[in-house]
Design an enzyme around this catalytic site. Structure first.
Site, PDB file in Angstrom:
ATOM      1  N   ASP A  67       0.620  -1.147   0.093  1.00  0.00           N
ATOM      2  CA  ASP A  67       0.135   0.392   0.089  1.00  0.00           C
ATOM      3  C   ASP A  67       0.931   1.435   0.134  1.00  0.00           C
ATOM      4  OD1 ASP A  67       0.972  -0.158   2.441  1.00  0.00           O
ATOM      5  OD2 ASP A  67      -0.710  -1.147   3.400  1.00  0.00           O
ATOM      6  N   ASP A 136      -7.443  -2.914  14.189  1.00  0.00           N
ATOM      7  CA  ASP A 136      -8.507  -3.304  13.679  1.00  0.00           C
ATOM      8  C   ASP A 136      -9.044  -4.455  12.708  1.00  0.00           C
ATOM      9  OD1 ASP A 136      -7.760  -2.213  11.851  1.00  0.00           O
ATOM     10  OD2 ASP A 136      -9.655  -0.953  11.510  1.00  0.00           O
ATOM     11  N   HIS A 138      -6.916  -5.517   9.769  1.00  0.00           N
ATOM     12  CA  HIS A 138      -6.997  -4.656   8.493  1.00  0.00           C
ATOM     13  C   HIS A 138      -5.844  -5.700   8.263  1.00  0.00           C
ATOM     14  CE1 HIS A 138      -5.050  -0.579   9.501  1.00  0.00           C
ATOM     15  NE2 HIS A 138      -3.913  -1.788   9.023  1.00  0.00           N
ATOM     16  N   GLU A 143      -9.712  -2.248   5.769  1.00  0.00           N
ATOM     17  CA  GLU A 143     -10.604  -2.190   6.475  1.00  0.00           C
ATOM     18  C   GLU A 143     -11.732  -2.820   7.168  1.00  0.00           C
ATOM     19  OE1 GLU A 143      -8.836  -0.217   8.644  1.00  0.00           O
ATOM     20  OE2 GLU A 143      -8.344   1.351   8.634  1.00  0.00           O
TER      21      GLU A 143
HETATM   22  C1  GLP Z   1      -0.587   0.324   8.366  1.00  0.00           C
HETATM   23  C2  GLP Z   1      -0.391  -0.609   7.088  1.00  0.00           C
HETATM   24  C3  GLP Z   1      -1.059  -2.179   7.228  1.00  0.00           C
HETATM   25  C4  GLP Z   1       0.492  -2.651   8.852  1.00  0.00           C
HETATM   26  C5  GLP Z   1      -0.118  -2.249   9.799  1.00  0.00           C
HETATM   27  C6  GLP Z   1      -0.051  -2.346  11.336  1.00  0.00           C
HETATM   28  O1  GLP Z   1      -1.577   0.665   8.583  1.00  0.00           O
HETATM   29  N1  GLP Z   1      -1.460  -0.104   6.035  1.00  0.00           N
HETATM   30  O2  GLP Z   1       0.164  -3.079   6.439  1.00  0.00           O
HETATM   31  O3  GLP Z   1      -0.315  -4.040   8.620  1.00  0.00           O
HETATM   32  O4  GLP Z   1      -1.136  -0.547  10.300  1.00  0.00           O
HETATM   33  O5  GLP Z   1       1.049  -0.964  11.848  1.00  0.00           O
HETATM   34  P1  GLP Z   1       2.033  -1.565  12.880  1.00  0.00           P
HETATM   35  O6  GLP Z   1       3.123  -2.805  12.351  1.00  0.00           O
HETATM   36  O7  GLP Z   1       2.874  -0.445  12.549  1.00  0.00           O
HETATM   37  O8  GLP Z   1       1.220  -1.704  13.383  1.00  0.00           O
END
Ligand code: GLP
Length: 257
Positions: A67, A136, A138, A143
């Site tokens: 993304d 959440d 995702h 989402e």
């Molecule tokens: C972000 C990304 C995800 C990621 C998630 C967790 O928003 N789009 O790909 O896995 O949130 O992030 P973190 O690893 O910083 O907890």
């Protein structure tokens, strides 16, 4: 789903790195799906170490990131392009021309997303997709209530995600873009192997829903229960709500995978 519960994020990341390295040794031109966020950092560190010390060769590897924020130029310090360059690509011998990340400034985002899908297909599909998980549930930026068959497209970030990701924008959630381009759930499910990492208590509810909950678009990651090769590496904190922890450890210790 194969569950690996580890004493800490480091030992979980080392195991995940081993899977990635095994793939690259077997298939030097493997196509990796990559993730950003705090979670995969130790995995990338270990892969960098393997490159420097053990000669793990990325020269033919191709990568597609999950993304990118819509509206952020690649040069923005908070862009996922910057994140990947600084934390991984600049430290290994991957050819940058083979590292694909959605373009946050694409003029025609819809056409760009279709091209991204096409590029993944043209490269033979993703061999191994690295994933984190949002609090959440995702994956990517898909989402709650995202369609399980969605393809790469524009997504609206949930309020919790804006809050969670504010730390990458100087702590100000108003600076977090509201929209992003993300691979779809269907795109992710097409990967031949999935490696999902999750650490800390803040992820424990999402992890519980993903592993033990019913498959529901409410916790998007629960769709991984349908993937034939999904490997989940978590620490004790992320695992603390799981009711069948001992069973997962029993299966992992049987060592048949
Ligand atoms: C972000 C990304 C995800 C990621 C998630 C967790 O928003 N789009 O790909 O896995 O949130 O992030 P973190 O690893 O910083 O907890």
């Amino acid at each position: 789903m194969e569950i690996s519960i580890n004493k800490d994020s480091k030992s979980a990341s080392l195991k995940a790195a081993k899977l990635v390295a095994e793939l690259i040794s077997k298939k030097p031109d493997a196509v990796l799906g990559l993730a950003t966020g705090g979670t995969p950092l130790e995995l990338y560190d270990e892969l960098v170490r393997m490159h420097k010390n053990d000669g793990l060769d990325f020269s033919k590897v191709k990568s597609f990131n999950l993304d990118e924020y819509l509206g952020l130029p690649a040069s923005d310090p908070a862009s996922y392009r910057r994140f990947m360059d600084e934390n991984f690509f600049d430290k290994i011998n991957i050819d940058k021309a083979n590292t694909f990340i959605p373009d946050g400034l694409a003029k025609d985002a819809r056409a760009h997303c279709a091209e991204y899908e096409e590029k993944i297909r043209a490269m033979g599909g993703i061999d191994l997709q690295v994933l984190g998980i949002g609090a959440d549930g995702h994956i990517g930026f898909n989402e709650p209530l995202s369609s399980f068959s969605s393809r790469t497209g524009v997504r609206v970030l949930a309020p919790e995600t804006l809050k969670d990701n504010a730390r990458f924008f100087g702590g100000d959630e108003n600076k977090v873009p509201r929209l992003a381009i993300s691979m779809g759930v269907g795109t992710i499910m097409d990967a031949r192997k999935i490696v999902l990492l999750a650490f800390g208590k803040s992820k424990s509810e999402a992890v519980e829903g993903m592993i033990e909950g019913p498959v529901s678009a409410f916790i998007v990651a629960s769709i991984l229960q349908f993937h034939e090769s999904a490997h989940v590496f978590i620490d004790e904190d992320a695992a603390y709500r799981l009711t069948r922890k001992d069973y997962y450890k029993w299966v992992e210790n049987a060592n048949v995978f």
